[in-house]
Design an enzyme around this catalytic site. Sequence first.
Site, short mmCIF file in Angstrom:
data_model
loop_
_atom_site.label_atom_id
_atom_site.label_comp_id
_atom_site.label_asym_id
_atom_site.label_seq_id
_atom_site.Cartn_x
_atom_site.Cartn_y
_atom_site.Cartn_z
N ARG A 60 0.82 -1.20 0.00
CA ARG A 60 0.00 0.00 0.00
C ARG A 60 0.85 1.25 0.00
O ARG A 60 1.91 1.29 0.61
CB ARG A 60 -0.88 0.03 1.25
N SER A 76 6.41 -5.34 7.50
CA SER A 76 5.99 -6.36 8.47
C SER A 76 6.72 -7.69 8.29
O SER A 76 6.12 -8.71 7.95
CB SER A 76 4.47 -6.56 8.36
N ASP A 101 3.58 -3.33 11.72
CA ASP A 101 2.17 -2.90 11.66
C ASP A 101 1.57 -2.60 13.04
O ASP A 101 0.74 -1.71 13.16
CB ASP A 101 1.31 -3.89 10.87
MG MG Z 1 -2.31 -6.09 8.38
#
Ligand code: MG
Length: 508
Positions: free
Chosen positions: A108, A175, A228
């Site tokens: 993203r 992450s 995250d």
């Molecule tokens: Mg997530």
Amino acid sequence: MGRLGLGIAVGCAAASCAIAAVMVGRRVRSRKRWWRVVRALDEFEEAAATPVGRLRQVVDAMAVEMHAGLASEGGSKLKMLLTFVDNLPDGSENGIYYALHVGGTNFRILRIQLGGQRSILGHDVERKPIPQLLMTSTSEEFFDFIALSLKEFVEKGNDLQLAQVRGKDLGFTFSFPVKQTSVSSGTLIKWTKGFAIEDMVEKDVVQCLQEALSRRGLDMNVAALVNDSVGTLAVGHFLDKDTVAAVVIGTGTNACYLERADAVIKCQGLLTTSGGVVINMEWGNFWSSHLPRTSYDIDLDAESQNPNEQGFEKMISGMYLGDIVRRVIFRLSLESDIFGALSSKLSTRFNLSTPLMAAMHEDDSPDLKEVAKILEETLDIHDVPLKVRKIMVRICDVVTRRAARLVAAGIVGILKKTGRDGTGGITSGRVKGVKSGKMRRTVVAVEGGLYTSYTIFREYLNEAVAEILGEEIAPYVILKMMEDGSGIGAAMLAASNSARSVDTVQVL
Ligand code: MG
Ligand code: ADP
């Protein structure tokens, strides 16, 4: 009656006796099989039970393990990693910030406009799948793709062209397991989730990204590298200053919280400007003998890619819940014919996903149509009677209830460690039992598909937190849902870390 007639009558009687005997025999066998199902279900339910007494033992175990993980490197299954984030956003941040979120098949790109006074004036997100080939390519190719995507995103902004992003700060949510060396640098420990870009391991991920940005002519500064859960804590704290912990329950699970710097015993002399520091617990790896483990959990772990690791995660996160349910039905199919002939689809790992399991659990049609449809389409199990569909819902309920209640115990464990659960907290690894002190309002930010999209899960979790804390303390603790928090949070951390020297935490 003639002889023939008598013979026929006797023959008929014998035949009907035989038929009756077969029918009774079948009924007895079927009743036996049904009892086997009932017994297997009862055993499962008992092994997975989470009465509040057991949850309190998990709370204490979590608090003690947190203490051990902070006391020494390798002192606990909880890594309790230092994030170097000591200054969470407080809502005063102003301006336009960008963030990148890499951590799965989709990545993203975000842009947010902050207006001070806890306001978010604008928020754009673009999701892009990462091409399979790049997941096993070279770090240069991988980061070139990321940098190019960011450049295209920037150029698409109506009022913002490349020149205007010069010097802009960027947050980076990554992450994967990283050994953080400052708030804006860290080396990759290992890849997970199907990524295998070998030349990146042990390299500084921020440096790789920064170099790719330069190659693409993007003059931007990576101001914060976070995972995250830290991103979620940041956005929670931006919106509400009483937010002190964050939990992610999606495909995987993790938690982080704000700790006193002097409680991080393994980093003697840790100095921070705020006196606090965010600890990334990596709580998916938590383990305690008090966890209600069933034979299905043991099999799931043994057949997994990482046996004996991520034990807590395997009982609570979205990657696994559907598979626990599948294992229970598989066993019932072996023991009985309540699901008809044994379906080969039932013996394949991960054939029942957690969203489908949730859809069965939340089926509120009187004849459980959705349950029948999913069994048929996903597991090739046909014509299941209503009483068996009800059993399906019960199995989903047991698995989800246990997961949600264990997350609740984990959260209260964090509150206990930080002295926010109404008891005396813990010192020297020992749990104090006495209630003392004043209660402070405490907010925990929660993100991830299980909490945001699975209503029954969320309700069980909220309920269990209140049950463990008791009615006197529960009103002080608020769980807040953060949709898509992790990405926005990274941009906010870029904002709160931009105006100052990024390395404010020193390890002496
Ligand atoms: Mg997530
Ligand atoms: P990620 O963990 O990949 O960042 P999310 O936080 O969106 O992504 O969580 C996705 C996970 O949440 C899925 O893998 C799935 O297990 C679970 N999930 C998503 N939607 C639902 C749903 N409606 N019901 C139950 N579980 C869901």
